[in-house]
Motif scaffolding. Sequence first.
Motif, PDB file in Angstrom:
ATOM      1  N   GLY A   1       0.808  -1.212   0.000  1.00  0.00           N
ATOM      2  CA  GLY A   1       0.000   0.000   0.000  1.00  0.00           C
ATOM      3  C   GLY A   1       0.840   1.262   0.000  1.00  0.00           C
ATOM      4  N   ILE A   2       1.869   1.288   0.831  1.00  0.00           N
ATOM      5  CA  ILE A   2       2.722   2.476   0.918  1.00  0.00           C
ATOM      6  C   ILE A   2       3.561   2.647  -0.340  1.00  0.00           C
ATOM      7  CG2 ILE A   2       4.576   3.609   2.197  1.00  0.00           C
ATOM      8  CD1 ILE A   2       3.647   2.077   4.679  1.00  0.00           C
ATOM      9  N   ILE A   3       4.276   1.600  -0.724  1.00  0.00           N
ATOM     10  CA  ILE A   3       5.126   1.663  -1.908  1.00  0.00           C
ATOM     11  C   ILE A   3       4.291   1.951  -3.151  1.00  0.00           C
ATOM     12  CG2 ILE A   3       6.522   0.257  -3.486  1.00  0.00           C
ATOM     13  CD1 ILE A   3       8.192   1.114  -1.249  1.00  0.00           C
ATOM     14  N   GLY A   4       3.103   1.346  -3.223  1.00  0.00           N
ATOM     15  CA  GLY A   4       2.255   1.492  -4.404  1.00  0.00           C
ATOM     16  C   GLY A   4       1.861   2.925  -4.691  1.00  0.00           C
ATOM     17  N   VAL A   5       1.618   3.724  -3.652  1.00  0.00           N
ATOM     18  CA  VAL A   5       1.261   5.128  -3.853  1.00  0.00           C
ATOM     19  C   VAL A   5       2.367   5.858  -4.608  1.00  0.00           C
ATOM     20  CG1 VAL A   5       0.891   7.326  -2.651  1.00  0.00           C
ATOM     21  CG2 VAL A   5      -0.308   5.265  -1.897  1.00  0.00           C
ATOM     22  N   PHE A   6       3.608   5.576  -4.257  1.00  0.00           N
ATOM     23  CA  PHE A   6       4.731   6.241  -4.922  1.00  0.00           C
ATOM     24  C   PHE A   6       5.028   5.615  -6.285  1.00  0.00           C
ATOM     25  CE2 PHE A   6       5.411   6.993  -0.344  1.00  0.00           C
ATOM     26  CZ  PHE A   6       5.398   8.377  -0.352  1.00  0.00           C
TER      27      PHE A   6
END
Length: 265
Positions: A22-27
């Motif tokens: 979720g975190i990596i995907g946003v970037f």
Amino acid sequence: MLTLSFMRHAFVASTFIAVISGIIGVFVVARNLSFLTHTLSEIGFAGGAFAVFAGWSALNGMILFTMLSSVIVGQMSIKESRREAVISAVSALFIGMGILFLSLSSQSASSATSILFGSVVGISLNEVWQLVYLSILVLIVLLLMYRRLKFDSFDVIGARVSGINGTVISVIFLLLLALSVSVAAQIVGSLLIFILLTLPAASAKYFTHGVAKMIVLAILFALLGTWLGLFLGYLTDWPVSFFIAVIEVIIYVTAITYGKFVEAN
């Protein structure tokens, strides 16, 4: 269900994987690196196949291959004019290497299935702890570089004016992405890893525009997909990765529909 040790292992592993994705995907979405995630998934397949051939754990092989190649491939494919050619060439090379390593291995075809589609049953306690340690490492690095990464991802010109070194940020992020691909592949497999690293974040941006809110929503969508996928896989004995893919696609279609509804009103 949770009385079974392998299901407890799977839920713990999937929770950390969902948070990281979720975190990596946003970037990944903000930096337009969805193409690289797909390429790294195929590199991860070759790494997992090499690990089977060498007698290692699949995760170690994936980490080795994706970490070594992420920066090189990322820099090669920055220019859109050659991006498609680079993706095709790298994908073909590593898929071929993966097939070669599997053909040379003494392991059965089930090893290939586990690498491609993940294996809930095959996750041991040691592998769970390894996933936890790697996930914590990724989270710590993200926390330390969060403000600069956010600035560089959502306001490139402003970041350059502020003196932020975009090259260093890009290299570190590519390494984190490679590590995340290797970690998340343990649940959904190398073939479908780009789903968790792109769709939850792509869905979140239709509901909110704040970066922190997007991250929270992306994590929730990833958790919904993995937890519900594990539950449905347990009930039906169907592949967990199938359910995760379907759930995330449903969420994405719902997000697009919501976005069009908001625009229309």
